[in-house]
Design an enzyme around this catalytic site. Structure first.
Site, PDB file in Angstrom:
ATOM      1  N   CYS A  10      -1.353   9.615   2.406  1.00 56.01           N
ATOM      2  CA  CYS A  10      -1.198   9.023   1.069  1.00 56.01           C
ATOM      3  C   CYS A  10      -2.307   9.481   0.131  1.00 56.01           C
ATOM      4  O   CYS A  10      -2.121   9.540  -1.074  1.00 56.01           O
ATOM      5  CB  CYS A  10      -1.192   7.508   1.167  1.00 56.01           C
ATOM      6  SG  CYS A  10      -2.634   6.845   2.007  1.00 56.01           S
TER       7      CYS A  10
ATOM      8  N   GLU B 249       0.885  -1.178   0.000  1.00 54.61           N
ATOM      9  CA  GLU B 249       0.000   0.000   0.000  1.00 54.61           C
ATOM     10  C   GLU B 249       0.911   1.213   0.000  1.00 54.61           C
ATOM     11  O   GLU B 249       1.503   1.557   1.022  1.00 54.61           O
ATOM     12  CB  GLU B 249      -0.886  -0.010   1.249  1.00 54.61           C
ATOM     13  CG  GLU B 249      -1.751  -1.250   1.413  1.00 54.61           C
ATOM     14  CD  GLU B 249      -2.775  -1.406   0.303  1.00 54.61           C
ATOM     15  OE1 GLU B 249      -3.183  -0.393  -0.301  1.00 54.61           O
ATOM     16  OE2 GLU B 249      -3.159  -2.549   0.015  1.00 54.61           O
TER      17      GLU B 249
HETATM   18  P1  NAD Z   1       8.854   4.584   4.174  1.00 53.58           P
HETATM   19  O1  NAD Z   1       8.678   3.607   3.071  1.00 53.58           O
HETATM   20  O2  NAD Z   1      10.168   5.266   4.288  1.00 53.58           O
HETATM   21  O3  NAD Z   1       8.590   3.876   5.599  1.00 53.58           O
HETATM   22  C1  NAD Z   1       7.416   3.151   5.869  1.00 53.58           C
HETATM   23  C2  NAD Z   1       7.763   1.944   6.724  1.00 53.58           C
HETATM   24  O4  NAD Z   1       8.629   1.091   5.983  1.00 53.58           O
HETATM   25  C3  NAD Z   1       8.534   2.298   7.995  1.00 53.58           C
HETATM   26  O5  NAD Z   1       8.145   1.407   9.016  1.00 53.58           O
HETATM   27  C4  NAD Z   1       9.979   2.050   7.590  1.00 53.58           C
HETATM   28  O6  NAD Z   1      10.825   1.797   8.686  1.00 53.58           O
HETATM   29  C5  NAD Z   1       9.818   0.838   6.700  1.00 53.58           C
HETATM   30  N1  NAD Z   1      10.869   0.650   5.708  1.00 53.58           N
HETATM   31  C6  NAD Z   1      11.540   1.608   5.013  1.00 53.58           C
HETATM   32  N2  NAD Z   1      12.414   1.023   4.171  1.00 53.58           N
HETATM   33  C7  NAD Z   1      12.282  -0.317   4.326  1.00 53.58           C
HETATM   34  C8  NAD Z   1      12.926  -1.449   3.739  1.00 53.58           C
HETATM   35  N3  NAD Z   1      13.902  -1.322   2.842  1.00 53.58           N
HETATM   36  N4  NAD Z   1      12.519  -2.683   4.130  1.00 53.58           N
HETATM   37  C9  NAD Z   1      11.535  -2.828   5.037  1.00 53.58           C
HETATM   38  N5  NAD Z   1      10.920  -1.798   5.657  1.00 53.58           N
HETATM   39  C10 NAD Z   1      11.292  -0.562   5.300  1.00 53.58           C
HETATM   40  O7  NAD Z   1       7.664   5.596   4.053  1.00 53.58           O
HETATM   41  P2  NAD Z   1       7.546   7.064   4.642  1.00 53.58           P
HETATM   42  O8  NAD Z   1       8.131   8.005   3.661  1.00 53.58           O
HETATM   43  O9  NAD Z   1       8.024   7.140   6.018  1.00 53.58           O
HETATM   44  O10 NAD Z   1       5.944   7.178   4.648  1.00 53.58           O
HETATM   45  C11 NAD Z   1       5.263   7.936   3.771  1.00 53.58           C
HETATM   46  C12 NAD Z   1       4.899   7.152   2.527  1.00 53.58           C
HETATM   47  O11 NAD Z   1       3.941   6.160   2.840  1.00 53.58           O
HETATM   48  C13 NAD Z   1       4.243   8.044   1.490  1.00 53.58           C
HETATM   49  O12 NAD Z   1       4.695   7.705   0.213  1.00 53.58           O
HETATM   50  C14 NAD Z   1       2.772   7.706   1.646  1.00 53.58           C
HETATM   51  O13 NAD Z   1       1.984   7.981   0.529  1.00 53.58           O
HETATM   52  C15 NAD Z   1       2.828   6.260   1.953  1.00 53.58           C
HETATM   53  N6  NAD Z   1       1.582   5.824   2.595  1.00 53.58           N
HETATM   54  C16 NAD Z   1       0.749   4.972   1.923  1.00 53.58           C
HETATM   55  C17 NAD Z   1      -0.469   4.615   2.492  1.00 53.58           C
HETATM   56  C18 NAD Z   1      -1.438   3.687   1.795  1.00 53.58           C
HETATM   57  O14 NAD Z   1      -2.286   3.123   2.461  1.00 53.58           O
HETATM   58  N7  NAD Z   1      -1.363   3.516   0.487  1.00 53.58           N
HETATM   59  C19 NAD Z   1      -0.816   5.125   3.739  1.00 53.58           C
HETATM   60  C20 NAD Z   1       0.064   5.994   4.377  1.00 53.58           C
HETATM   61  C21 NAD Z   1       1.267   6.322   3.807  1.00 53.58           C
END
Ligand code: NAD
Length: 489
Positions: free
Chosen positions: A290, A256
Site C-alpha cells: 500500500c 486502512e
Molecule cells: P481487497 O479489498 O480485494 O481484499 C482485502 C480483504 O478484504 C480480503 O480479505 C478480502 O477477502 C476482503 N474483502 C474484499 N471484498 C470484501 C467485502 N465486500 N466485504 C468484506 N471483505 C471483503 O484488497 P486487495 O486488492 O486484495 O489488496 C490490495 C489492496 O489493499 C490495495 O489497494 C492496497 O493498497 C491495500 N492495502 C492497504 C494497506 C494499508 O494498511 N493501508 C495495507 C496493505 C494493502
C-alpha cells in the site's frame, strides 16, 4: 511438510480455527504457490454460518478475557512473539511460497509481526483512564477506556502476516476478542500461523477465531450483531463496501486502504541515492504494498538522469520463483492482477509515456518496469497499480511538485529527497498524506507508528502505535458521589 514441524499441517489441513480446529460450511480451498501453482495445503473456507458461530462464541469468551490482568494478556502476546521468532525459518518458507515473497520480505514479516505483538503487549499495561475535574463537591469523576467487545479483522494478501497481526494484537491487548478473516489467497501466512502461535502461547479458547474466506464471509462479519468493530485493511472498493454495511449496522469501522504515494526528488538531491530510493519504493514485493512509491516526481533538471538510472537498476532485477533464492522480484499474486498492470502500462504508452524498462510479463512474473513522461490524465499517474512499475513525472518548482502530488487521492505516504531538510519539510507540510518521510522513500512502517492515510486511503482511523487505545477501546465516564442526595422532585 514434516508433521512434527511447528506449524503442524496435520492439525489444520481442511479446517479453520473457531472453537478449535473445525471443518467449515464453506467447504475446502486449495492454497497454491503463485510462482508454481503447486498446491501447498487445503484449508476450511468459511461461509456466513461459520462467521455467525464464531462471533457468538467470541462474544461469550470476551468478558473473561477482558477481566484478565493486563500483565496476563501481555504475557501471552509476548510469548506469541517469541514463538514467531523461534520458528522463523519454517514460517518464512510458508510466507515465501504462499505470497510470492522473496526471503528478505518474508523475514521482515516475522520481524515486524513480533514487533507488533511486543508493542501491543506493552500497550496492555499502559494507563487507560483519566481523572477528570469534579463538577460538584463530594463527587469523584473519571473516565476509563473499555474494549468494544468482539473485533472483526479483515486483511489482504500482500503482507498477510503483519497486516493481520497488527490489528489482532492491538485488539487482544485492549481486552477485545477477535474474529479474523484473512484473504483466501494467503490464509496460512495471514491466519493459520497466527492461530498456531496463539494456540501454543496459551490464549484461552474462544478468544481468537481464524476463518479464511472471501467477500461473503467478510460481509457477514460486517452485519453480525455479535461483532462490535471491524478493522479492515484492503482496497478502496472493498473498504467502501465494508464501511457501508458496518455503517448500516452501527459498528465502529477502521479502514486502512490503498495509496498512490509520491516520492518527490528536489533539484538539490543526490541523484544516485534518489534513484536507489525510488527503485526500492517502487519494486519491493513487486510493488504490491500500500505504501509503494506509485509516483516518482523529480525536478526537471534531474528527471532524465533519475529515469535513466532507474531503468538501469530495473534491468538488473530478475523476476522469478523466490524459492530459487536468485530473484529480486517474485510473482504477482494473480493472473487478473497481471492483466490490470499491463492495461495501465499500455494505456500510458499509448498516451505518450516512454517505456524505459520492462513492460511485458512472463506469465505471472512482471519485470521491474520504468515509465517516463507520465502525466495527469494517464491511469499510471492517477491509480494505484499494485505492480512493479516506477512512474516518473517531472516538475519545475516546489509548488508544482506539491500540486502534482496532491492531485492523487488516496494520500497514504509520501517521501522527499533533498539536501535541505528544511526545504523538504516545507514541501512535506503541504502534502495531504498520513505518513511523511524526509530523505527516505515511501515504504516505511512499524509498531510504533500511528499508521493510516488521508482522503481515499481510509476513514481517518489509524492502527498501531499510539492509536491502539484510541481505536480499539471506547470511553466510559464514571462519576461517584460519596452518598446519594435528594433532587427537587
Ligand atoms: P481487497 O479489498 O480485494 O481484499 C482485502 C480483504 O478484504 C480480503 O480479505 C478480502 O477477502 C476482503 N474483502 C474484499 N471484498 C470484501 C467485502 N465486500 N466485504 C468484506 N471483505 C471483503 O484488497 P486487495 O486488492 O486484495 O489488496 C490490495 C489492496 O489493499 C490495495 O489497494 C492496497 O493498497 C491495500 N492495502 C492497504 C494497506 C494499508 O494498511 N493501508 C495495507 C496493505 C494493502
Amino acid at each position: 511438510m514434516n508433521i512434527h514441524s511447528f506449524i503442524d499441517i496435520g492439525r489444520w489441513q481442511g479446517k479453520a480455527f473457531f472453537g478449535g480446529w473445525r471443518a467449515t460450511e464453506g467447504g475446502l480451498l486449495d492454497v497454491a504457490d503463485p510462482a508454481t501453482d503447486a498446491v501447498l495445503a487445503s484449508i476450511g473456507l468459511a461461509g456466513p454460518a461459520d462467521v455467525a458461530a464464531a462471533a457468538a462464541e467470541a462474544r461469550v469468551a470476551q468478558p473473561a478475557w477482558a477481566a484478565k490482568l493486563p500483565a496476563e494478556r501481555a504475557a501471552i502476546l509476548n510469548k506469541a512473539a517469541d514463538l514467531l521468532e523461534r520458528n522463523a525459518e519454517e514460517l518464512i518458507g510458508w510466507i515465501m511460497r504462499e505470497s510470492g515473497s522473496i526471503q528478505p520480505k518474508a523475514g521482515i514479516e516475522i520481524e515486524h509481526g513480533a514487533g507488533f505483538l511486543r508493542h501491543a503487549a506493552a500497550a496492555a499495561i499502559e494507563p487507560h483512564g483519566l481523572m477528570l475535574p469534579s463538577m460538584d463537591a463530594g463527587r469523584r469523576n473519571f473516565a476509563r477506556r473499555v474494549p468494544h467487545g468482539v473485533v472483526g479483522v479483515i486483511s489482504p494478501f500482500n503482507f498477510p502476516l503483519v497486516l493481520s497481526v497488527r490489528a489482532i494484537a492491538a485488539a487482544l491487548a485492549t481486552g477485545n476478542v477477535v474474529v479474523h478473516k484473512p484473504d483466501p489467497r494467503t490464509p496460512i501466512s495471514g491466519g493459520i500461523i497466527i492461530a498456531r502461535i496463539f494456540e501454543e502461547a496459551g490464549l484461552p479458547d474462544g478468544v481468537l477465531h481464524v476463518l479464511p474466506g472471501g467477500a461473503a464471509a467478510g460481509e457477514a462479519m460486517c452485519a453480525d450483531p455479535n461483532i462490535a468493530m471491524i478493522s479492515f485493511t484492503g482496497s478502496a472498493a472493498g473498504g467502501s463496501k465494508v464501511g457501508e454495511i458496518a455503517g448500516r449496522h452501527l459498528k465502529k469501522v477502521q479502514l486502512e486502504l490503498g495509496g498512490k504515494n509520491a516520492l518527490i526528488i528536489l533539484d538539490d538531491a543526490d541523484v544516485a541515492v534518489a534513484a536507489s530510493n525510488a527503485a526500492w519504493g517502487a519494486f519491493l514485493h513487486q510493488g504490491q504494498i500500500c505504501m509503494s512509491t506509485g509516483l516518482v516526481l523529480a525536478h526537471e533538471s534531474i528527471v532524465g538522469e533519475i529515469a535513466t538510472q532507474l531503468a538501469a537498476k530495473a534491468a538488473h532485477l530478475p523476476a522469478g520463483d523466490p524459492s530459487t533464492g536468485k530473484v529480486a522480484l517474485g510473482p504477482i499474486i494473480s493472473d487478473a492482477q497481471v492483466g490490470k498492470i499491463q492495461a495501465i502500462v499500455d494505456e500510458a504508452v499509448e498516451k505518450g509515456a516512454q517505456l524505459l524498462a520492462g513492460g511485458k510479463p512472463n506469465g505471472r512474473f512482471y519485470p521491474a518496469t520504468v515509465l517516463a513522461g507520465v502525466r495527469p490524465g494517464m491511469r499510471a499517474f492517477e491509480e494505484e497499480i499494485f505492480g512493479p512499475v516506477a512512474c516518473v513525472a517531472s516538475f519545475a518548482s516546489d509548488d508544482e511538485a506539491v500540486g502534482l502530488a496532491n492531485l492523487s487521492d488516496p494520500g497514504l505516504a509520501a517521501g522527499r529527497i533533498s539536501a535541505s531538510v528544511g526545504r523538504a519539510q516545507a514541501v512535506g507540510d503541504r502534502l495531504m498524506v498520513g505518513h511523511l518521510h524526509i530523505n527516505d522513500q515511501t515504504v516505511n512502517g512499524g509498531p510504533y507508528a500511528p499508521f493510516g492515510g488521508r482522503g481515499r486511503s481510509g476513514n481517518g482511523s489509524r492502527v498501531s502505535g499510539p492509536a491502539i487505545w484510541e481505536e480499539f477501546t471506547q470511553w466510559v465516564w464514571v462519576s461517584i458521589k460519596d452518598q446519594a442526595t435528594p433532587y427537587p422532585f
